[in-house]
Design a protein around this motif. Sequence first.
Motif, PDB file in Angstrom:
ATOM      1  N   GLY A 138       0.836  -1.196   0.000  1.00  0.00           N
ATOM      2  CA  GLY A 138       0.000   0.000   0.000  1.00  0.00           C
ATOM      3  C   GLY A 138       0.867   1.240   0.000  1.00  0.00           C
ATOM      4  N   PRO A 139       0.351   2.372  -0.510  1.00  0.00           N
ATOM      5  CA  PRO A 139       1.184   3.567  -0.675  1.00  0.00           C
ATOM      6  C   PRO A 139       1.736   4.148   0.629  1.00  0.00           C
ATOM      7  CG  PRO A 139      -1.127   4.042  -1.157  1.00  0.00           C
ATOM      8  CD  PRO A 139      -1.000   2.569  -1.042  1.00  0.00           C
ATOM      9  N   THR A 140       0.938   4.169   1.699  1.00  0.00           N
ATOM     10  CA  THR A 140       1.414   4.779   2.949  1.00  0.00           C
ATOM     11  C   THR A 140       2.609   4.023   3.513  1.00  0.00           C
ATOM     12  OG1 THR A 140      -0.812   5.604   3.474  1.00  0.00           O
ATOM     13  CG2 THR A 140       0.777   5.467   5.287  1.00  0.00           C
ATOM     14  N   THR A 141       2.484   2.716   3.657  1.00  0.00           N
ATOM     15  CA  THR A 141       3.587   1.903   4.195  1.00  0.00           C
ATOM     16  C   THR A 141       4.803   1.976   3.270  1.00  0.00           C
ATOM     17  OG1 THR A 141       1.964   0.384   5.144  1.00  0.00           O
ATOM     18  CG2 THR A 141       4.236  -0.405   4.983  1.00  0.00           C
ATOM     19  N   ALA A 142       4.559   1.911   1.964  1.00  0.00           N
ATOM     20  CA  ALA A 142       5.661   1.963   0.995  1.00  0.00           C
ATOM     21  C   ALA A 142       6.394   3.298   1.067  1.00  0.00           C
ATOM     22  CB  ALA A 142       5.135   1.731  -0.412  1.00  0.00           C
ATOM     23  N   ASN A 143       5.646   4.391   1.195  1.00  0.00           N
ATOM     24  CA  ASN A 143       6.268   5.716   1.254  1.00  0.00           C
ATOM     25  C   ASN A 143       7.067   5.918   2.548  1.00  0.00           C
ATOM     26  OD1 ASN A 143       5.389   6.568  -1.262  1.00  0.00           O
ATOM     27  ND2 ASN A 143       3.445   7.363  -0.471  1.00  0.00           N
ATOM     28  N   ILE A 144       6.585   5.338   3.648  1.00  0.00           N
ATOM     29  CA  ILE A 144       7.352   5.390   4.901  1.00  0.00           C
ATOM     30  C   ILE A 144       8.625   4.565   4.760  1.00  0.00           C
ATOM     31  CG2 ILE A 144       7.337   4.703   7.341  1.00  0.00           C
ATOM     32  CD1 ILE A 144       4.302   5.371   7.321  1.00  0.00           C
ATOM     33  N   LEU A 145       8.510   3.442   4.066  1.00  0.00           N
ATOM     34  CA  LEU A 145       9.674   2.580   3.827  1.00  0.00           C
ATOM     35  C   LEU A 145      10.715   3.280   2.951  1.00  0.00           C
ATOM     36  CD1 LEU A 145      10.859  -0.263   4.293  1.00  0.00           C
ATOM     37  CD2 LEU A 145       9.661  -1.011   2.223  1.00  0.00           C
ATOM     38  N   VAL A 146      10.261   4.105   2.011  1.00  0.00           N
ATOM     39  CA  VAL A 146      11.174   4.885   1.165  1.00  0.00           C
ATOM     40  C   VAL A 146      12.100   5.751   2.031  1.00  0.00           C
ATOM     41  CG1 VAL A 146      11.261   6.878  -0.426  1.00  0.00           C
ATOM     42  CG2 VAL A 146       9.808   4.913  -0.953  1.00  0.00           C
ATOM     43  N   GLY A 147      11.535   6.353   3.081  1.00  0.00           N
ATOM     44  CA  GLY A 147      12.343   7.173   3.983  1.00  0.00           C
ATOM     45  C   GLY A 147      13.386   6.352   4.720  1.00  0.00           C
ATOM     46  N   LEU A 148      13.014   5.142   5.127  1.00  0.00           N
ATOM     47  CA  LEU A 148      13.969   4.269   5.831  1.00  0.00           C
ATOM     48  C   LEU A 148      15.082   3.817   4.882  1.00  0.00           C
ATOM     49  CD1 LEU A 148      11.490   2.088   7.937  1.00  0.00           C
ATOM     50  CD2 LEU A 148      12.682   4.178   8.620  1.00  0.00           C
ATOM     51  N   ILE A 149      14.723   3.553   3.623  1.00  0.00           N
ATOM     52  CA  ILE A 149      15.734   3.188   2.628  1.00  0.00           C
ATOM     53  C   ILE A 149      16.693   4.353   2.399  1.00  0.00           C
ATOM     54  CG2 ILE A 149      16.096   2.564   0.191  1.00  0.00           C
ATOM     55  CD1 ILE A 149      13.362   1.114   0.325  1.00  0.00           C
ATOM     56  N   TYR A 195      11.028  11.422  13.160  1.00  0.00           N
ATOM     57  CA  TYR A 195      10.572  10.901  11.858  1.00  0.00           C
ATOM     58  C   TYR A 195       9.120  10.436  11.966  1.00  0.00           C
ATOM     59  CZ  TYR A 195      10.572   7.926   7.651  1.00  0.00           C
ATOM     60  OH  TYR A 195      10.279   7.352   6.432  1.00  0.00           O
ATOM     61  N   ALA A 196       8.825   9.656  13.008  1.00  0.00           N
ATOM     62  CA  ALA A 196       7.455   9.162  13.220  1.00  0.00           C
ATOM     63  C   ALA A 196       6.499  10.319  13.512  1.00  0.00           C
ATOM     64  CB  ALA A 196       7.440   8.151  14.363  1.00  0.00           C
ATOM     65  N   ALA A 197       6.945  11.273  14.343  1.00  0.00           N
ATOM     66  CA  ALA A 197       6.093  12.412  14.704  1.00  0.00           C
ATOM     67  C   ALA A 197       5.778  13.281  13.487  1.00  0.00           C
ATOM     68  CB  ALA A 197       6.780  13.253  15.782  1.00  0.00           C
ATOM     69  N   SER A 198       6.749  13.436  12.569  1.00  0.00           N
ATOM     70  CA  SER A 198       6.513  14.267  11.381  1.00  0.00           C
ATOM     71  C   SER A 198       5.483  13.610  10.459  1.00  0.00           C
ATOM     72  CB  SER A 198       7.833  14.515  10.631  1.00  0.00           C
ATOM     73  OG  SER A 198       8.360  13.310  10.109  1.00  0.00           O
ATOM     74  N   ILE A 199       5.523  12.284  10.359  1.00  0.00           N
ATOM     75  CA  ILE A 199       4.542  11.558   9.536  1.00  0.00           C
ATOM     76  C   ILE A 199       3.146  11.705  10.144  1.00  0.00           C
ATOM     77  CG2 ILE A 199       3.817   9.262   8.757  1.00  0.00           C
ATOM     78  CD1 ILE A 199       6.846   8.560   8.646  1.00  0.00           C
ATOM     79  N   TRP A 236       1.997  11.936  -2.375  1.00  0.00           N
ATOM     80  CA  TRP A 236       3.203  12.518  -2.982  1.00  0.00           C
ATOM     81  C   TRP A 236       3.936  13.415  -1.996  1.00  0.00           C
ATOM     82  CZ3 TRP A 236       5.737  10.493  -6.639  1.00  0.00           C
ATOM     83  CH2 TRP A 236       5.095   9.795  -7.676  1.00  0.00           C
ATOM     84  N   LEU A 237       3.177  14.151  -1.188  1.00  0.00           N
ATOM     85  CA  LEU A 237       3.809  14.974  -0.144  1.00  0.00           C
ATOM     86  C   LEU A 237       4.438  14.087   0.926  1.00  0.00           C
ATOM     87  CD1 LEU A 237       1.281  17.924   0.323  1.00  0.00           C
ATOM     88  CD2 LEU A 237       3.459  17.947  -0.891  1.00  0.00           C
ATOM     89  N   LEU A 238       3.792  12.952   1.225  1.00  0.00           N
ATOM     90  CA  LEU A 238       4.343  12.035   2.227  1.00  0.00           C
ATOM     91  C   LEU A 238       5.694  11.483   1.770  1.00  0.00           C
ATOM     92  CD1 LEU A 238       4.173  10.353   4.824  1.00  0.00           C
ATOM     93  CD2 LEU A 238       2.855   8.641   3.534  1.00  0.00           C
ATOM     94  N   VAL A 239       5.783  11.053   0.521  1.00  0.00           N
ATOM     95  CA  VAL A 239       7.055  10.485   0.043  1.00  0.00           C
ATOM     96  C   VAL A 239       8.112  11.579  -0.100  1.00  0.00           C
ATOM     97  CG1 VAL A 239       6.655  10.621  -2.477  1.00  0.00           C
ATOM     98  CG2 VAL A 239       8.030   8.765  -1.505  1.00  0.00           C
ATOM     99  N   THR A 240       7.683  12.800  -0.410  1.00  0.00           N
ATOM    100  CA  THR A 240       8.629  13.932  -0.441  1.00  0.00           C
ATOM    101  C   THR A 240       9.211  14.162   0.950  1.00  0.00           C
ATOM    102  OG1 THR A 240       7.375  14.993  -2.225  1.00  0.00           O
ATOM    103  CG2 THR A 240       8.882  16.385  -0.976  1.00  0.00           C
ATOM    104  N   LEU A 241       8.344  14.118   1.960  1.00  0.00           N
ATOM    105  CA  LEU A 241       8.782  14.307   3.346  1.00  0.00           C
ATOM    106  C   LEU A 241       9.717  13.181   3.786  1.00  0.00           C
ATOM    107  CD1 LEU A 241       8.424  15.786   6.146  1.00  0.00           C
ATOM    108  CD2 LEU A 241       6.541  14.190   6.572  1.00  0.00           C
ATOM    109  N   THR A 242       9.299  11.939   3.591  1.00  0.00           N
ATOM    110  CA  THR A 242      10.088  10.810   4.104  1.00  0.00           C
ATOM    111  C   THR A 242      11.428  10.679   3.388  1.00  0.00           C
ATOM    112  OG1 THR A 242       8.926   9.273   2.625  1.00  0.00           O
ATOM    113  CG2 THR A 242       8.060   9.506   4.875  1.00  0.00           C
ATOM    114  N   ALA A 243      11.434  10.872   2.067  1.00  0.00           N
ATOM    115  CA  ALA A 243      12.698  10.787   1.324  1.00  0.00           C
ATOM    116  C   ALA A 243      13.648  11.904   1.736  1.00  0.00           C
ATOM    117  CB  ALA A 243      12.433  10.846  -0.179  1.00  0.00           C
ATOM    118  N   GLY A 244      13.073  13.067   2.057  1.00  0.00           N
ATOM    119  CA  GLY A 244      13.907  14.203   2.448  1.00  0.00           C
ATOM    120  C   GLY A 244      14.513  14.066   3.834  1.00  0.00           C
ATOM    121  N   VAL A 245      13.707  13.604   4.802  1.00  0.00           N
ATOM    122  CA  VAL A 245      14.171  13.580   6.200  1.00  0.00           C
ATOM    123  C   VAL A 245      14.695  12.213   6.629  1.00  0.00           C
ATOM    124  CG1 VAL A 245      12.559  15.427   6.798  1.00  0.00           C
ATOM    125  CG2 VAL A 245      11.896  13.045   7.203  1.00  0.00           C
TER     126      VAL A 245
END
Length: 436
Positions: free
Chosen positions: A340-351, A424-428, A376-385
């Motif tokens: 799903g997109p939410t879990t995948a986008n959070i995983l992008v940040g961990l990667i 990281y969790a708080a920002s999400i 799209w904003l979520l993945v922008t945030l997670t990839a950035g931080v």
Amino acid sequence: MAADFETLGLTGTQRGIYTVLIFIIAYGFVMTEEFTHLRKSKPVILAAGIIWGHAAILAKEAGVSAEDMHKAFEYNLKEYAELMLFLLVAMTYINSMSERNVFEALRSWLVRKQFSYRKVFLITGIITFFLSSVADNLTAALLVGAVVMAVGADNAKFVSIGFVNVVVAANAGGAFCPFGDITTLMVWQAEYAEFFDFFKLFIPSAVNYGVPAAVMYFAVPDEQPKASSEAAVQLKPGAITICVMFLLTIATAVSFKQVLHLPPFMGMMVGLSALMFYGYWLKITYTVEGGNGGFDIFNKVRHAEWDTLLFFFGVVFAVGGLGYIGYLELLSSAMYDTLGPTTANILVGLISAIVDNIPVMFAVLNMNLDMDLYQWLLVTLTAGVGGSLLSVGSAAGVALMGQSNHKYTFFSHLKWTPAIAAGYAASIFAHYLING
């Protein structure tokens, strides 16, 4: 992407698997740059050439015409050209401001003010957060890192915590503005979000910085640094004007995109031409007067971060080549369709804490995903931080490790990873509450 050309879908072939191994080996060299001192652009450019060579052979064997293959290749060329020209102008402006002593004057002022370590911790973090929203996070971290080093020359503990603070602030500040981080810029130029949409990430970004900063604040020595006898640094002629011109160039780039519907790099190039003319005026005015205002714009272009720009070239074409073979569709199915997109986008940040966020985001953008603005904003945030979780996760962290004389290391950063992960969790969660 899918509308212009078909991917090959040959991920299970021996040649296809070989291209993945080539990319992994090249990226291994990128991740060990701190120890090998081999510039990160060199292995990825070679990998890009090898990957596309094999992609061309696979396309020929599959009966794909050279014209269709060129469409895939030219797609990557267009992506790279737009971003490279945009970044080149931004880097030229930053170099010009640096040469005019803008940043050195700020550093000198902070050192001479004799703030306590805790005040310097807060001031440098806040300055880095906002500075990295217009300059890239690497530049912001290096400039403010010099202040931390100057103030904490006799206090290794302060330098260690101060550098962690600067890295987190630099990555968080770059997430809410397209000018602050290459990944944010990529999402804007791909037209998945409008320029002002990114400012919805301001509070989540601030939370991402604020949570670990609040935890680290109490570990900062409650002492006064030694008095400094440093003299004030004077701005060179034209310094303030160039700062104003940079802000106007940003406004021009946004106007070209929002009003004229032209790529923002065109507005940046207009701003570069203005800087060229102003540089010419500075050069002839102060050469005649015999002052120190001589200004050569092409020196500023020459001193752009060419390693970063060429690394970006290698990444775009290497990842693009793997995508053409079919690996991005495979990855998209494994991550976004399964999790799903939410879990995948959070995983992008961990990667992004392990792998540089540029190839990660470029891969996401080329998966042809159907996501709404929130995602799209979520993945922008997670990839950035996400790169803040480990010192090797961002260019800012790697650069400061090299600048710190062993006072800031991988393990000194790792000590604060739980606090950074909480941020990281708080920002999400903040993004969910505000934009969800």
